[in-house]
Enzyme design. Structure first.
Site, short mmCIF file in Angstrom:
data_model
loop_
_atom_site.label_atom_id
_atom_site.label_comp_id
_atom_site.label_asym_id
_atom_site.label_seq_id
_atom_site.Cartn_x
_atom_site.Cartn_y
_atom_site.Cartn_z
N CYS A 1 3.02 9.76 6.49
CA CYS A 1 4.61 9.37 6.52
C CYS A 1 4.79 9.47 7.78
O CYS A 1 5.89 8.93 8.41
CB CYS A 1 5.23 10.09 5.23
SG CYS A 1 4.86 9.98 3.63
N CYS B 1 0.82 -1.21 -0.05
CA CYS B 1 0.08 0.17 0.02
C CYS B 1 0.92 1.28 0.08
O CYS B 1 0.39 2.33 -0.08
CB CYS B 1 -1.08 -0.16 1.13
SG CYS B 1 -0.09 0.20 2.78
#
Lengths: 141, 382
Positions: A109, A40
């Site tokens: 992130c 992903c």
């Protein structure tokens, strides 16, 4: 070349992307955290060395975009020298703030970087039952 | 700076700019006006129509409608034909590697009750002709297949597509945004009913595009108004951009042969050296690609990182189909459609050369790509 911002990345993000700190794996680590999924998207690995409840060395590896590299680099900087408990309290927002912000679609992130650090600390605590105790003592001092 | 992203944007050709610039401030008339200034504008508009028609060998200039961008042309072609001809059928078909400005109008029609079938492609990006034949039925009102893919460089077998579509289906729309001006496109020989082409993909100004509509094809207008462009696409024409597009089409038609051969040579030099890099793979076909187009994937690293590093450290601008550069954080649907796994699709790098590029740049760029890949592999967790 013209001095233009990179797709909404701050100068600090670009600095950490171009000059990432603490790249690699700690030798004989006391804890390793690996999160994410290459299917992903990003994959993040943080390894730590702990002495007397203090993170004396923190290193990272990542499969990811510019933001993933910068956040991982920043997490290692933030965690180094801290007690386990202090490092465990580093949030995703702390990472993004220290980098002077991330584009909204890149916030995941900073999630991964902080999560990998927390996983490494968790791994340390599982391996070393006494680690938590020492960390608490160090924090009390 | 070395610019290798001509599929995203191109500079306006100096000759085009010089030709079109008087239509900004001097000859600014409205082509619908009957006075002298208006008549001059009308003449320029029709000349541009003729030049665009010639580029794709359209049967007459009247088959060319000007729009504002390729997205508008794609919408007009797909939704305009489907809505106008829905008594003939309520099915639409596209390939799996179409541009998002083709896929989204198809999905809009789906919301309105049309059946939407997506034809798979081969690992090199070619439309599966057997599946196309199966999916196009007598109820299929419009089928859309791109002439060439700007992400993996595949040039589709449009004549085969056309033959199959016309055995059952009604209209074939072809998005030739990446192809027109780069390779010969012949709407008559290819059997195309509707074709999109864009000014800024052939060194013309932004703000102009065209839709070829074969005579006899009926469209529903999506932009009712003053009745410009045969009443199908109203709105005062962007004369500067349209004049520029016409000139750009004329230059491209004249020069594409020599330019295509030049770009093919440069791409050949890149291909050999970049594939020497460990775990580097070409995406799309090895031969028969768009001239000057190369697309790669690099194992264990991520495309946005490649793009940023090449730009920041070396002044080289490429693009990527990586998830991390897209808004959705999903890898490119084109890369997934050709059978790449998600993690493979993350490491993509697309190079599209143009008129400014030369073979002299090749060693510098290859060295930069190699160094970038090596640096990122030092960091990778895979």
């Amino acid at each position: 070349m013209e001095d233009v911002p990179q797709i909404g990345y701050s100068e600090k993000v670009m600095d950490h992307f171009m000059n990432p700190r603490n790249v690699g794996s700690v030798e004989n680590p006391d804890g390793v955290g690996r999160v994410g999924n290459p299917v992903c998207g990003d994959l993040m690995e943080v390894s730590i060395k702990v002495e007397d409840g203090i993170l004396t060395d923190v290193k990272f590896k990542t499969f990811g975009c510019g933001s993933a590299i910068a956040t991982a680099s920043m997490v290692t900087e933030l965690a180094k020298g801290k007690t386990l408990d202090e490092a465990d309290k580093i949030t995703r927002q702390d990472v993004a703030d220290e980098l002077e912000g991330l584009p909204p679609r890149k916030m995941h992130c900073s999630n991964l970087a902080a999560d990998a650090l927390h996983k490494a600390i968790e791994d340390y605590r599982e391996r070393h039952g006494e680690g938590k105790e020492k960390a608490e003592e160090a924090a009390a001092e | 700076m070395i610019y290798l992203d001509h599929s995203s944007a191109m500079p306006v050709d100096e000759r085009v700019a010089a030709f079109a610039s008087p239509y900004l401030m001097q000859h600014y008339g409205n082509p619908s006006s009957l006075h002298t200034r208006g008549l001059v504008a009308k003449r320029v508009l029709e000349e541009a129509r003729g030049k665009v028609a010639k580029l794709i060998n359209a049967e007459s200039p009247e088959t060319i409608l000007f729009t504002s961008c390729a997205t508008e042309s794609n919408n007009l072609a797909i939704r305009g034909t489907a809505l106008r001809n829905n008594k003939a059928g309520m099915r639409v078909v596209s390939s799996a590697v179409e541009h998002i400005s083709v896929i989204n109008p198809m999905k809009e029609l789906q919301k309105q009750g049309y059946a939407y079938d997506v034809v798979p492609v081969s690992p090199e990006g070619y439309v599966d002709l057997d599946m196309l034949a199966e999916m196009v039925t007598k109820d299929t009102v419009v089928t859309s297949v791109n002439y060439a893919n700007d992400e993996i460089g595949t040039i589709e077998r449009i004549r085969d597509v056309s033959r199959i579509v016309h055995e059952e289906g009604r209209y074939l729309h072809v998005n030739a945004t990446a192809a027109a001006g780069r390779i010969p496109v012949d709407v008559q020989a290819d059997g195309i009913d509707l074709l999109t082409l864009s000014s800024n993909d052939m060194y013309g100004p932004r703000g102009a595009a065209a839709l070829y509509v074969r005579k006899g094809v009926k469209l529903q207008t999506l932009l009712p108004g003053g009745g410009q462009e045969r009443g199908i696409r109203s709105g005062t024409e962007n004369l500067f951009a349209i004049a520029g597009m016409g000139e750009a089409a004329m230059i491209a038609g004249r020069e594409m042969g020599a330019e295509g051969r030049r770009l093919h040579e440069i791409a050949g030099a890149y291909l050999k050296d970049i594939l020497m890099i460990e775990d580097a793979h070409l995406t799309g076909p090895a031969t028969g690609r768009l001239p000057g187009h190369l697309s790669f994937r690099f194992g264990r690293i991520e495309g946005e990182s490649i793009l940023l590093n090449l730009d920041t450290a070396f002044g080289i601008q490429v693009t990527t189909g990586s998830a991390c550069s897209s808004r959705t954080l999903e890898p490119s649907h084109v890369l997934l459609a050709i059978g790449l796994k998600h993690e493979e699709a993350h490491g993509s790098m697309i190079m599209m050369m143009g008129r400014s590029n030369t073979t002299e740049e090749v060693p510098y760029v290859v060295d930069a790509v190699r160094k970038t890949v090596e640096r990122l592999r030092m960091i990778t967790a895979m």
